[in-house]
Design an enzyme around this catalytic site. Structure first.
Site, PDB file in Angstrom:
ATOM      1  CG  HIS A 158      -1.672  -0.673   0.854  1.00 24.73           C
ATOM      2  ND1 HIS A 158      -3.492  -0.318   0.512  1.00 24.73           N
ATOM      3  CD2 HIS A 158      -2.010  -2.600   1.208  1.00 24.73           C
ATOM      4  CE1 HIS A 158      -3.980  -2.178   0.931  1.00 24.73           C
ATOM      5  NE2 HIS A 158      -2.920  -2.890   0.890  1.00 24.73           N
ATOM      6  CG  ASP A 366      -0.028   8.838   1.016  1.00 23.06           C
ATOM      7  OD1 ASP A 366      -0.003   8.239   1.250  1.00 23.06           O
ATOM      8  OD2 ASP A 366      -0.652  10.410   1.004  1.00 23.06           O
TER       9      ASP A 366
HETATM   10  P1  ADQ Z   1      -3.391   5.890   5.124  1.00 23.27           P
HETATM   11  O1  ADQ Z   1      -1.273   6.387   4.773  1.00 23.27           O
HETATM   12  O2  ADQ Z   1      -3.739   5.892   6.231  1.00 23.27           O
HETATM   13  O3  ADQ Z   1      -2.889   4.341   3.681  1.00 23.27           O
HETATM   14  P2  ADQ Z   1      -5.141   7.189   2.598  1.00 23.27           P
HETATM   15  O4  ADQ Z   1      -5.019   6.383   1.320  1.00 23.27           O
HETATM   16  O5  ADQ Z   1      -5.554   8.373   2.250  1.00 23.27           O
HETATM   17  O6  ADQ Z   1      -3.916   7.313   3.515  1.00 23.27           O
HETATM   18  O7  ADQ Z   1      -7.062   6.745   3.430  1.00 23.27           O
HETATM   19  C1  ADQ Z   1      -6.974   6.858   4.970  1.00 23.27           C
HETATM   20  C2  ADQ Z   1      -8.531   6.682   4.699  1.00 23.27           C
HETATM   21  O8  ADQ Z   1      -9.351   7.449   6.156  1.00 23.27           O
HETATM   22  C3  ADQ Z   1      -9.592   7.688   3.814  1.00 23.27           C
HETATM   23  O9  ADQ Z   1     -10.298   6.638   3.373  1.00 23.27           O
HETATM   24  C4  ADQ Z   1      -9.809   8.871   4.834  1.00 23.27           C
HETATM   25  O10 ADQ Z   1     -11.283   9.097   4.582  1.00 23.27           O
HETATM   26  C5  ADQ Z   1      -9.952   7.863   5.421  1.00 23.27           C
HETATM   27  N1  ADQ Z   1      -9.947   8.792   6.931  1.00 23.27           N
HETATM   28  C6  ADQ Z   1      -8.714  10.047   7.437  1.00 23.27           C
HETATM   29  N2  ADQ Z   1      -8.898  10.759   8.764  1.00 23.27           N
HETATM   30  C7  ADQ Z   1      -9.953  10.900   9.048  1.00 23.27           C
HETATM   31  C8  ADQ Z   1     -10.874  11.059   9.495  1.00 23.27           C
HETATM   32  N3  ADQ Z   1     -11.023  11.781  10.314  1.00 23.27           N
HETATM   33  N4  ADQ Z   1     -12.130  10.833   9.961  1.00 23.27           N
HETATM   34  C9  ADQ Z   1     -12.949   9.622   9.191  1.00 23.27           C
HETATM   35  N5  ADQ Z   1     -11.725   9.440   8.074  1.00 23.27           N
HETATM   36  C10 ADQ Z   1     -10.753   9.540   8.343  1.00 23.27           C
HETATM   37  C11 ADQ Z   1      -2.072   3.546   3.241  1.00 23.27           C
HETATM   38  C12 ADQ Z   1      -1.448   4.443   2.119  1.00 23.27           C
HETATM   39  C13 ADQ Z   1      -2.032   4.611   1.112  1.00 23.27           C
HETATM   40  C14 ADQ Z   1      -3.048   4.384   0.335  1.00 23.27           C
HETATM   41  C15 ADQ Z   1      -4.018   3.675   1.481  1.00 23.27           C
HETATM   42  C16 ADQ Z   1      -4.570   2.140   0.803  1.00 23.27           C
HETATM   43  O11 ADQ Z   1      -0.892   5.322   3.151  1.00 23.27           O
HETATM   44  O12 ADQ Z   1      -1.152   5.498   0.484  1.00 23.27           O
HETATM   45  O13 ADQ Z   1      -4.067   4.979  -1.061  1.00 23.27           O
HETATM   46  O14 ADQ Z   1      -3.403   3.093   2.386  1.00 23.27           O
HETATM   47  O15 ADQ Z   1      -3.818   1.269  -0.314  1.00 23.27           O
END
Ligand code: ADQ
Length: 502
Positions: A158, A366
């Site tokens: 990921h 990311d």
């Molecule tokens: P993350 O680093 O966690 O994931 P991201 O892809 O942005 O990053 O996903 C975060 C998720 O958490 C999103 O669905 C978002 O809506 C949710 N989220 C964030 N803040 C929130 C809040 N305050 N309340 C509720 N929900 C919240 C890792 C990798 C990424 C990759 C994903 C999936 O770092 O690059 O995209 O896995 O593979």
């Protein structure tokens, strides 16, 4: 058709029927794959036990079976807080300045991977497909092979995959990467990380990469490919149109009294570039006093990995920066940055996104970044907001119609904010329509179907050529794996590659 055995660090147990919308998109996608194929989701419960017993807690909820184990405090410290989050996470996000190389972490990582392998082994039947997730479990395929597992096995990463020049700073890097080659399929978020991996495999392991990006290794063919992850588009659009989302939208709109809203939603992590984002917003406020008085930044950032010191530091740093910027630009009835350290239910989040005129997604690095896709999916197509996206997010490969920025340049981000606020409706609509089509098409269902299809794979035949060179069982000495002749060859990164994300 075989069942699916999904293995990840943590397991998301499905909520009771009727509450499915409360889960994250990835969990929903994996649960739906498990419902379709049958099978088990295995991982750590998140709980501590005094002494590891290997006891499996099996549960069945909403058509999905989960199996979890508890870990000892030392396991959690060395494997999870240690090697996973203080060594691999910073290294894979290009932060060798934050990467800690502690021998105990490495040993704890191997020990816990061994514990995962021993615990999941009895659950795997002969024609099951095994799908392992992320940087916590890179050597798991090799450990399972050693225990006699002959099944098709895949790994999806990921996070980004770092450039070879950074990865070689990791002690025993050859051994770690060679262990990954026991998987049949290795998936990355985009072609950039894929190319870095293939470059490493050629340069440091001296292996040959075939024109289709497969690697012949010890008599087997390993498929390496980009599988860009997406969001559950249908679910998200439905959430954005629901009553909860509308209420959240209205509440936020009313509270800003006609000001433009910029939104950031990120786990509190140094990879997300929050400090740089705040500084850029500060610059925007200073350079554009008229526009500044008509805008507000809402940053939602729930804390994560709080046991790791660098995460405590980022929290302090952001509190200081928010205080500083608000102190300089607030007046009695107005605060320019609203900084909120908590999570929100997905439908409320969708409402906040829809209310925002700008989605500010500026990670320094990311793997993908799903927030960028959620923001686009939540917009009103008739009057959509503008996505400002870091060129260093994996998502930038697919989302070229965003305003792409260099998150390290506060001037560049500040100018993009100004441009987004002034962007005419017609341009906003055009950009959004193209972004939305891509988010819809490359959704999480497609991601998991593509991966599972690759995992089924063609019948595994003999490799076209024998491996370029056998690997040492324990490649402790980098010089052993160095092959100067390979280093001179053009790398996959220099050849045109098929970008799955196009
Ligand atoms: P993350 O680093 O966690 O994931 P991201 O892809 O942005 O990053 O996903 C975060 C998720 O958490 C999103 O669905 C978002 O809506 C949710 N989220 C964030 N803040 C929130 C809040 N305050 N309340 C509720 N929900 C919240 C890792 C990798 C990424 C990759 C994903 C999936 O770092 O690059 O995209 O896995 O593979």
């Amino acid at each position: 058709m075989g069942r699916l055995i999904v293995i990840s660090n943590r397991v998301s147990v499905p909520k009771a029927a009727g509450a499915a919308g409360a889960q994250g998109g990835l969990a929903v996608a994996l649960n739906s794959a498990l419902r379709e194929h049958g099978g088990i989701w295995f991982g750590w419960s998140g709980q501590e036990t005094e002494e590891f017993t290997g006891h499996l807690d099996m549960q069945r909820n909403d058509g999905v079976t989960t199996a979890t184990i508890d870990l000892e405090p030392q396991d959690i410290e060395e494997y999870y807080n240690g090697y996973a989050n203080r060594t691999l996470w910073p290294l894979f996000h290009y932060r060798i300045d934050l990467t800690e190389y502690d021998r105990n972490f490495g040993e704890g990582y191997e020990r816990v991977n061994e514990r995962f392998a021993d615990s999941v082994l009895p659950l795997i039947e002969s024609d099951d497909l095994v799908w392992v997730h992320d940087y916590h479990l890179l050597p798991l395929g090799s450990l399972l092979r050693r225990k006699g597992v002959k099944n098709r096995m895949g790994l999806f990463l990921h996070t980004p995959w770092p450039p070879t020049r950074l990865l070689v700073s990791l002690p025993l890097h050859e051994r770690l990467v060679a262990s990954m080659l026991e998987f049949d399929v290795i998936g990355f978020q985009n072609v950039e990380w894929l190319e870095s991996f293939l470059h490493y495999v050629q340069k440091e392991l001296g292996l040959t990469v075939n024109p289709d990006n497969s690697i012949d290794y010890q008599g087997r063919r390993v498929v390496a490919r980009a599988f860009p992850i997406g969001i559950d588009y249908e679910e998200f659009v439905e959430a954005a149109g629901g009553a909860e989302a509308r209420a959240a939208h209205d509440r936020l709109k009313q509270s800003v009294r006609g000001r433009k809203i910029l939104i950031g939603v990120d786990r509190l992590d140094y990879s997300k570039g929050l400090g740089e984002r705040f500084e850029a917003y500060g610059r925007f406020l200073a350079d554009n006093p008229e526009l500044a008085a008509r805008a507000v930044l809402l940053q939602i950032a729930p804390p994560s990995r709080e046991d790791v010191a660098s995460y405590q530091q980022i929290r302090e740093d952001l509190e200081r920066k928010t205080g500083h910027i608000n102190g300089a630009h607030a007046d009695v009835a107005f605060v320019p940055i609203r900084y909120v350290n908590r999570g929100y239910p997905r439908d409320q989040l969708a409402g906040f996104y829809r209310a925002a005129d700008i989605g500010l997604v500026t990670p320094l690095r990311d793997g993908m970044n799903l927030v960028a896709k959620e923001y686009v999916a939540a917009q009103d197509p008739e009057d959509p907001g503008v996505l400002i996206l870091s060129q260093f997010a994996g998502a930038a490969h697919q989302m070229k119609d965003a305003l792409l920025v260099n998150p390290h340049s506060i001037e560049h981000v500040s100018e993009a904010i100004k441009r987004a606020l002034e962007m005419p409706l017609a341009e906003r609509r055009e950009r959004h329509a193209r972004l939305l089509a891509s988010v819809r098409e490359n959704d999480v269902r497609r991601w998991r179907e593509d991966f599972v299809e690759a995992l089924f794979g063609p019948p595994v035949g003999p490799p076209a050529e024998p491996p370029a060179m056998p690997l040492p069982a324990k490649a402790g000495n980098p010089a052993e794996a160095e092959n100067p002749a390979e280093a001179e060859k053009p790398t996959e990164a220099e050849k045109p590659a098929q970008d799955q994300t196009a």
